[in-house]
Write an enzyme that holds these catalytic residues in place. Structure first.
Site, short mmCIF file in Angstrom:
data_model
loop_
_atom_site.label_atom_id
_atom_site.label_comp_id
_atom_site.label_asym_id
_atom_site.label_seq_id
_atom_site.Cartn_x
_atom_site.Cartn_y
_atom_site.Cartn_z
N CYS C 139 120.53 120.65 -37.12
CA CYS C 139 120.41 119.73 -35.99
C CYS C 139 121.72 118.96 -35.83
O CYS C 139 122.51 118.86 -36.77
CB CYS C 139 119.22 118.79 -36.18
N GLY C 226 110.86 133.73 -31.63
CA GLY C 226 109.97 134.81 -31.24
C GLY C 226 110.61 136.19 -31.38
O GLY C 226 111.77 136.31 -31.78
C1 LIG Z 1 108.33 124.64 -31.15
C2 LIG Z 1 109.20 124.82 -32.35
C3 LIG Z 1 109.58 123.72 -33.12
C4 LIG Z 1 110.39 123.86 -34.22
N1 LIG Z 1 110.73 122.76 -34.98
C5 LIG Z 1 111.47 122.92 -36.11
C6 LIG Z 1 111.75 121.81 -36.96
O1 LIG Z 1 111.37 120.66 -36.72
N2 LIG Z 1 112.51 122.02 -38.09
C7 LIG Z 1 112.96 123.27 -38.42
O2 LIG Z 1 113.60 123.43 -39.46
N3 LIG Z 1 112.69 124.34 -37.65
C8 LIG Z 1 111.96 124.20 -36.50
N4 LIG Z 1 111.68 125.31 -35.71
C9 LIG Z 1 112.16 126.64 -36.12
C10 LIG Z 1 111.08 127.48 -36.82
O3 LIG Z 1 110.64 126.85 -38.00
C11 LIG Z 1 111.57 128.90 -37.12
O4 LIG Z 1 112.62 128.82 -38.06
C12 LIG Z 1 112.06 129.62 -35.89
O5 LIG Z 1 111.21 129.36 -34.80
C13 LIG Z 1 112.15 131.14 -36.06
O6 LIG Z 1 110.93 131.73 -36.42
P1 LIG Z 1 109.81 132.28 -35.39
O7 LIG Z 1 110.48 133.25 -34.46
O8 LIG Z 1 108.76 132.92 -36.26
O9 LIG Z 1 109.28 131.10 -34.66
C14 LIG Z 1 110.86 125.16 -34.58
C15 LIG Z 1 110.49 126.26 -33.81
C16 LIG Z 1 109.67 126.11 -32.72
C17 LIG Z 1 109.31 127.33 -31.92
#
Ligand SMILES: Cc1cc2nc3c(=O)[nH]c(=O)nc-3n(C[C@H](O)[C@H](O)[C@H](O)COP(=O)(O)O)c2cc1C
Ligand SMILES: Cc1cc2nc3c(=O)[nH]c(=O)nc-3n(C[C@H](O)[C@H](O)[C@H](O)COP(=O)(O)OP(=O)(O)OC[C@H]3O[C@@H](n4cnc5c(N)ncnc54)[C@H](O)[C@@H]3O)c2cc1C
Ligand SMILES: Cc1cc2nc3c(=O)[nH]c(=O)nc-3n(C[C@H](O)[C@H](O)[C@H](O)COP(=O)(O)OP(=O)(O)OC[C@H]3O[C@@H](n4cnc5c(N)ncnc54)[C@H](O)[C@@H]3O)c2cc1C
Ligand SMILES: Cc1cc2nc3c(=O)[nH]c(=O)nc-3n(C[C@H](O)[C@H](O)[C@H](O)COP(=O)(O)O)c2cc1C
Ligand code: FES
Ligand code: FES
Lengths: 274, 325, 325, 274
Positions: C139, C226
């Protein structure tokens, strides 16, 4: 082998009939007289997905007669699943005919080998050879009886049909290529379409028999029209199908990658280096 | 905004990239459209802005082992490996044919050293059939394993300067998204003499065959293209547009006029269409028709009026300093 | 390979991340699963490896203006902006409830300075309810505008070292894909004391509303997640696995056991599921069932046997030095 | 307003009926007795896509009676398009019921405002208020007559139905909210569901009338269950629906973002700060 027809174009075809031949095996007929007019045995088409969201799908032209052509496919992934949901009356985009197709010669005894969905690309060459008066024998293999779709059709067209199933539920138990290897009758030419391992086996049997073989290859396609060089197969650079490339003297390799969609999809087995 | 009715036909969709004027803002992506000929049966090429040829290198290249393609969710991976006959053979056997194309032909040059780029660029740019050169600087730099020219501002500057010295024709530099800060690379390319930037090339990716326990591509890794990467590409264009003054050719997953508009509003003056041609070869012409209708509906006379017009002035009283997460 | 029949139930799918043992290899992605409670009505949480909590910061944060979500092809963009009540309120009002969850709870910490991270990490790690800490270093770093900790090897090292000094609990460092060379960042994180790495966080992207001529997200840019990003994530895991010895939690677009297997074969010891929960909350349990069936079919007794086993030894006689393009 | 039902779960429901109400407007009925048992007026569900490929879709529960519940939706994008292709007999995954729903009080005169597809979330509260003996008037707006689906149904349920169309093809020509503003009858409470601009207009009319209004908001959802904080709307932090957050004294803001899916989807108009 001949080059791609310059008459290929994009057809807006209306689906006239849809049949489920076996679970997960679909036949779609459509109205496309201009396509039929220039389709050759072994031609394929790229079918544009109705959603416009995934790549077009390469499918052999199964039937081509009068105004109607058809495709026959197995539902194996996202795109074929989408195509399987098309119903009669819907419009589909059909790009083609594409590929060089099989060479229909003056051979008197022809063996056609089809594995699984390979059957979709061999009806037209079978009909063409039958028309020349040749004896045509179809060696047809599938996992199980139910998937030996359209075998009566080939008998009806005048082919002798020999079948093999992996599970032994009909005909020879095992691979269709061992059926071919065991044949009492040495053909003048072999035409084959099916999964790559089957085609390799056909090439080896044909080589042992000293019979020329034309193989319709399957590769993952992107464009299907020769634009991306993604679907290649290595062939000897002395082949008539080799693309424009410096000869071995100039770059040290006697092999070159040819596009399955453009220089193929049909190649002479002995020119492949795969 | 305007009182008189504008018909879609009257709308100016032309674009200028350096010295090059294109009647249509649609380029066909390098490596996706062969030399144009392959698509001639399906598309009226006179309504295509330009075809960017498959990248050519100094030496002939057989290209990568197979498989070279994998379909992935809303996209695909490719690892063609710059299969091409090398610049000498290309000039001798292939380039003359490009004169017959009813659309503008842009050459694409790749290489493995600054010298390679300059050599190939000079030879190719000298030919009349070629109206502009795109430098594909996103292929491996054999000198520093794993790195590419487009990943390093200094290498980018060196290669662009060397190519610039060989030709006055329009020079488009194609940037890679696989970098921490694409804007800094873009600035170097501009400073070194680029007339335009192509943003973006494919995103590095990989797929594994879980039955065979091996990569799905013969080359192990590949480049991701198609709608899946569109949000990445739109942001790259947006960031680059804020960093440079030269025009941008936006690309990455464009399939519809709506997609194209995202790129124009983000700051692209032209767009490039690659993977969408594999879905439906009618896409490029359809996009231009729909762009015209969109502009007509809003009373706009020229596509260039909307370039870079995405407004980020959100007023929100409840905002702390924002970030992702 | 084995003669005796193995039933799916007997298969060991456990994983160890530093000191932390998890019975299941499935973590629920930070920010995607609330505090677990939100999904309790739909999923048997005792069959989830761990829930990674939404990232918490030192100060309270209202989060980003709306809209915070956009659906994109095979994925979505989010820009939540780390909405959270701040560590003091969190410890006071929220953390005690996590003790009741039938699964392991991993805290996630974000910050804007090295000191922030250390402070928040120490406070959170001190609580019994929290079994491990994930450092979300992707971040914005307010000290160097636009940069993030995970984009700089030195900043990564500093923040990991500072957090490491505050706790003996398992420390997972979450890396960003938005870098030129993720392996070098991974190496720094390992050297600075990370017990495991989470690979990858979201990919930066943007979408534009072409009717309104403005970004679709209140925050202008967002993070792409995704299936669209899966090839990018698999490659990142593959590259990081070759650079470090500590375990990797693979993530990015995992929806099926087949997808999960790509990550294990690429070198991940565990996986994390985020966006797929939004498609179907049954995904995490289904994946474990299917992983077991896959392993049983191949006579394997433990999931860890396949980690990193994607074989890249392609034999191809016709290959020049390969590349993308 | 009440909190989400702890009885929400995932239902494997069989589609029992499918009707196209107007071009691009589909109603799907399905068998889900456990869902019906705990559904409240204003509840919504997340419908899992049959392909398992895109995010689940938030849809209001239109009808809930006996074993059968239904959803009613407009085809506007990829996911609703996919749902529109579902046929009778297919299974769908339905997560719910979700959301706090409308508060059904003791008001005697109730105005319900629905814009377009907002109609899908207001049949259950209409029925509930009619059951209490209240006078229920439905203000119903759409682009054109054809899209005023199910209006007879509301009349049949005992509501007085006033309609407005943008194109003036039926009823009041213009926005449904101007119809509401012109009313001769000041209701005791207003319930509304529809596009955000309409809801803002309802809020302003309600405020002018000094009538409390319950608005069912629509935002882009990801999880739909409170897990991602993506669907938020700013509300006063003194609201009973405000999530756990330090008060204004501690962080300088008297506003906080509440989740539409979890703290909502129904909010009191006067507590919103949007
Ligand atoms: C709506 C949303 C909120 C997220 N908030 C955080 C967060 O607060 N901290 C973090 O480390 N990753 C956050 N992520 C990232 C996810 O933990 C993950 O690493 C990322 O979405 C990739 O995996 P996925 O394709 O299975 O979602 C967020 C992802 C999404 C979609
Ligand atoms: C010239 C040419 C002609 C062709 N003609 C035909 C034809 O006439 N009929 C036809 O059905 N196909 C034909 N194919 C193959 C067809 O193009 C592919 O099967 C199709 O593209 C798959 O698309 P998909 O999106 O459905 O599957 P994808 O998502 O692309 O994945 C399917 C691929 O994964 C593998 N796969 C996945 N599941 C299975 C499974 N259950 N069984 C076997 N393999 C599996 C296969 O390799 C298959 O190609 C042809 C291909 C070429 C190149
Ligand atoms: C609590 C809640 C309850 C809901 N209940 C219902 C319901 O009962 N019935 C229902 O139909 N919807 C309902 N919605 C809206 C529904 O969830 C969305 O319309 C749906 O998610 C769209 O998904 P999609 O993939 O088809 O469209 P997307 O691809 O997500 O894009 C569609 C979105 O783009 C815009 N859009 C695109 N094309 C059009 C168009 N032609 N007209 C208008 N807008 C357009 C709209 O903003 C729309 O939401 C509800 C939403 C919420 C939050
Ligand atoms: C099969 C394929 C081959 C490509 N070959 C090249 C190439 O040789 N040179 C180049 O600069 N870009 C090449 N690209 C990248 C495209 O030109 C384009 O920048 C990228 O695919 C993103 O756009 P798209 O999503 O519209 O395809 C190739 C892309 C694909 C899919
Ligand atoms: S699929 Fe593109 S060249 Fe064959
Ligand atoms: S949609 Fe995830 S919190 Fe509401």
């Amino acid at each position: 082998m001949p080059i791609v027809s310059p008459l290929a174009t994009i057809h807006n075809a209306i689906v006239t009939d849809r049949r489920v031949l076996a679970p997960g095996v679909v036949l779609l007929g459509f109205d496309a007289p201009d396509l039929v007019a220039v389709t050759r045995p072994g031609s394929f088409v790229m079918v544009v997905p109705p959603s416009g969201e995934s790549a077009a799908t390469a499918l052999g032209v199964y039937e081509a007669d009068g105004r109607r052509a058809s495709i026959l496919f197995f539902v194996v992934g996202k795109r074929t699943e989408e195509l399987s949901r098309i119903s009669e009356g819907e419009k589909i985009g059909v790009v083609g005919p594409l590929g060089n197709g099989f060479t229909i010669g003056s051979e008197r005894d022809v063996a056609i080998v089809a594995g699984g969905v390979g059957i979709a690309s061999v009806l037209l060459p079978a009909q063409a050879y039958v028309r020349t008066g040749a004896r045509v024998r179809l060696y047809y293999g599938a996992r199980t009886t139910e998937l030996l779709v359209e075998r009566e059709r080939f008998a009806h067209e005048g082919c002798e049909v020999l079948v093999a199933t992996d599970d032994g539920s009909l005909g020879h138990a095992g691979y269709v290529t061992s059926l071919l290897a065991q044949t009492d009758r040495r053909p003048d030419v072999i035409l084959a379409c099916g999964p790559t391992p089957m085609l390799r086996a056909v090439a080896s049997v044909a080589s042992d028999m000293h019979v020329p073989a034309q193989l319709s290859l399957e590769e993952t396609f992107a464009c299907g029209v020769g634009g991306c060089w993604g679907c290649v197969v290595p062939i000897v650079n002395t082949s008539a199908q080799a693309p424009s490339f410096p000869p071995a003297e100039r770059n040290g390799s006697d092999v070159v990658y040819a596009r399955v969609c453009k220089e193929g999809s049909v190649f002479w087995a002995h020119e492949l280096r795969w | 905004m305007v009182n008189d009715v504008i018909t879609a036909r009257e709308i100016d969709v032309s674009v200028r990239l350096g010295k090059l004027e294109l009647a249509y803002p649609t380029l066909m992506g390098s490596g996706c459209y062969g030399s144009g000929e392959e698509y001639a049966p399906f598309v009226d090429l006179s309504k295509i802005g330009a075809v960017v040829l498959k990248s050519v290198t100094r030496q002939p290249r057989l290209g990568n082992p197979t498989p070279r393609l994998v379909h992935t969710p809303s996209g695909m991976l490719n690892a063609i490996g710059l299969q091409n006959p090398g610049i000498e053979w290309y000039l001798e056997h292939d380039v003359a044919k490009f004169a017959q194309r009813p659309c503008t032909i842009i050459g694409s040059v790749a290489g493995f050293s600054v010298d390679d780029y300059a050599y190939t660029c000079e030879k190719l740019a000298a030919r009349n059939e070629i109206k502009a050169i795109e430098l594909n600087i996103s292929c491996p730099n054999v000198a520093s394993e794993g790195e590419t020219f487009a990943c390093d501002p200094n290498l980018t500057a060196n290669v662009v300067r060397a190519a610039r010295a060989t030709t006055d024709k329009t020079l488009i530099v194609k940037l890679s998204p696989n970098v921490t800060d694409i804007a800094s690379i873009a600035r170097e390319a501009e400073r070194a003499g680029a007339d335009a930037l192509a943003v973006i090339n494919t995103v590095r990716g990989m797929a594994i065959d879980v039955d065979m326990w091996r990569p799905r591509l013969g080359n192990v890794t590949g480049g991701l293209s198609g709608p899946a990467i569109r949000p990445i590409a739109v942001l790259a264009v947006y960031e680059v547009a804020r960093a440079v003054k030269i025009p941008i050719v936006g690309q990455g997953g464009i399939e519809t006029a709506g997609d194209a508009l995202e790129f124009f509003l983000a700051g692209a003056s032209a767009i490039s269409i690659g993977t969408a041609n594999f879905t439906d070869p009618r896409v490029p012409l359809r996009i231009v028709d729909e762009l015209r209708a969109y502009l007509a509906k809003r009373g706009l006379r020229s596509l260039q009026q909307i370039v870079g017009k995405a407004n980020v002035g959100f007023a929100n009283p409840h905002q702390y300093e924002g970030d992702e997460g």
